[in-house]
Scaffold this active site. Structure first.
Site, short mmCIF file in Angstrom:
data_model
loop_
_atom_site.label_atom_id
_atom_site.label_comp_id
_atom_site.label_asym_id
_atom_site.label_seq_id
_atom_site.Cartn_x
_atom_site.Cartn_y
_atom_site.Cartn_z
N TRP A 1 0.84 -1.08 0.07
CA TRP A 1 -0.05 -0.03 0.15
C TRP A 1 1.07 1.36 -0.17
O TRP A 1 0.70 2.18 -0.68
CB TRP A 1 -0.91 0.16 1.26
N HIS A 2 2.08 1.02 0.81
CA HIS A 2 2.82 2.18 0.85
C HIS A 2 3.68 2.59 -0.69
O HIS A 2 3.81 3.88 -0.97
CB HIS A 2 4.04 2.24 1.92
N GLY A 3 3.71 1.67 -1.56
CA GLY A 3 4.38 1.75 -2.71
C GLY A 3 4.93 0.48 -3.05
O GLY A 3 5.23 -0.38 -2.43
#
Length: 410
Positions: free
Chosen positions: A336-338
């Site tokens: 989700w962060h990347g």
């Protein structure tokens, strides 16, 4: 036009205080001016997306319309079918709700024309809200979603860009009524306290660690790293601690501003941090750090996957099941962060840390190895603090710059 990002400069707070005065006066006299709240929210959201960010504003409007279609189509289906509704329809609704966020996360690694971007500030936190509503409609904990309140819930401007992540049911309780004068005076006292604490955290301590100290430490660590490749210098240790302090004070300060403004508006947005660096172990840390995100992942990923695996009997051993679920939970959080190696490693790191912590706690309990006292508590806090700071060094992406000579953010 004025282009103001949330809580980034003093000018933003000047406009904010002026805009909130009529609302504060109304709440003091027991009246909630819902129409005025809506106008203020829309005005400040417009300030976020005006000027060169107008395309993000258009994307936000399209996103809200899309999520309304998904949510209310599923609500209609639930009412029509009752308990006979199909699981695949629920799964489809969740997938559709998540799809825009997935697209935004994948887009940077897909070859595309320069300047085309479908993301906007706050898409992650809006998605958490919409997915939560769909899932709780399925559970029956939400009986019906009101379209006006739902729009206010999604577009509540103090939390729209970076949380905290509120729950629809809790938001409705505050939105439906005005607090008593006595309760609202208490809210105002908390609001002022959180506001000044936010200034201390974000504009003083966050600035000191992030702007004053961190660039120098990073520069020295890079110079040391180029002289001695893969050498873990004292400068790198300084970067680790300094970035951790910056991350906490900047994000906690932002969250305090969001909670403060919410309280001024008579909405009790939940707190996001509670002395996380005083945690005795990594699991306790996640109960104190970014608490609204942690509870969201616990309720809607960890518990859902656990129940699914138990129902399908995928893993019979409870300890193994919890370990696999931790891996799934934190892998999703990392992605989700990347989609970069350091975010994925960050997720795996925390999953492994919690798994090791659980194994140690079971072993310690079984063999009665250590008695709790002030010394052992201090050791536990020290070890947890360093484990967490190392994870934040990974999360920062600085190692990508140090080892592969890639600028941060690439």
């Amino acid at each position: 036009m004025i282009n103001l990002q949330p809580y980034e400069n003093p000018q933003y707070f000047v406009y904010l205080v002026i805009a909130l005065l009529p609302l504060i006066i109304g709440l003091y006299f027991g009246k909630r001016y819902k129409w005025y709240e809506a106008l203020v929210s829309l005005a400040f959201i417009f300030l976020i997306f005006d000027a060169d960010k107008w395309q993000q504003g258009v994307t936000l409007i399209c996103y809200i319309v899309y999520q309304f279609l998904v949510t209310f189509a599923y609500q209609h289906y639930r009412k029509k079918t009752g308990k006979a509704n199909k699981t695949w329809v629920f799964c489809l609704a969740v997938i559709l709700a998540i799809l825009p966020l997935v697209g935004v996360k994948i887009w940077p690694i897909v070859p595309h024309k320069q300047g085309i971007d479908f993301g906007f500030l706050g898409i992650s936190y809006l998605t958490f809200k919409t997915v939560q509503v769909v899932m709780e409609l399925r559970d029956g904990t939400i009986k019906q979603v009101d379209p006006v309140i739902y729009a206010r819930f999604l577009l509540f401007f103090p939390t729209i860009s970076s949380g905290p992540i509120d729950r629809y049911r809790r938001f409705v309780k505050d939105y439906d009524k005005a607090p008593s004068r006595e309760d609202y005076i208490k809210d105002l006292s908390y609001a002022v306290r959180y506001l000044f604490q936010g200034f201390l955290y974000k504009f003083l301590l966050g600035w000191f660690f992030g702007t004053y100290c961190l660039p120098y430490l990073e520069q020295q660590a890079i110079l040391a790293g180029r002289m001695y490749p893969l050498h873990l210098s004292w400068w790198l240790l300084g970067v680790m601690y300094c970035y951790s302090m910056y991350l906490f004070f900047d994000f906690a300060g932002y969250s305090l501003f969001a909670v403060s403004i919410s309280y001024f508006m008579g909405i009790h947005t939940p707190m996001n941090f509670n002395k996380p660096f005083a945690a005795h172990n990594i699991k306790e840390f996640w109960n104190l750090w970014h608490m609204t995100l942690s509870s969201w992942f616990r309720d809607f990923i960890f518990m859902r996957f656990t129940f699914f695996a138990m129902k399908k009997r995928l893993i019979k051993n409870r300890n193994r099941l919890s370990q696999v679920t931790y891996l799934v939970n934190f892998m999703v959080m990392g992605v989700w962060h990347g989609l970069t190696w350091y975010y994925i490693v960050y997720g795996l790191y925390h999953a492994l840390a919690i798994i090791i912590n659980d194994i140690w706690l079971r072993f310690k309990k079984k063999h009665k190895l250590v008695k709790h006292n002030k010394f052992t508590e201090a050791v536990a806090i020290f070890v947890t603090f360093n484990v967490v700071c190392l994870s934040f060094l990974i999360f920062s992406g600085f190692l990508n710059n140090l080892w592969f000579n890639v600028p941060l953010g690439k």
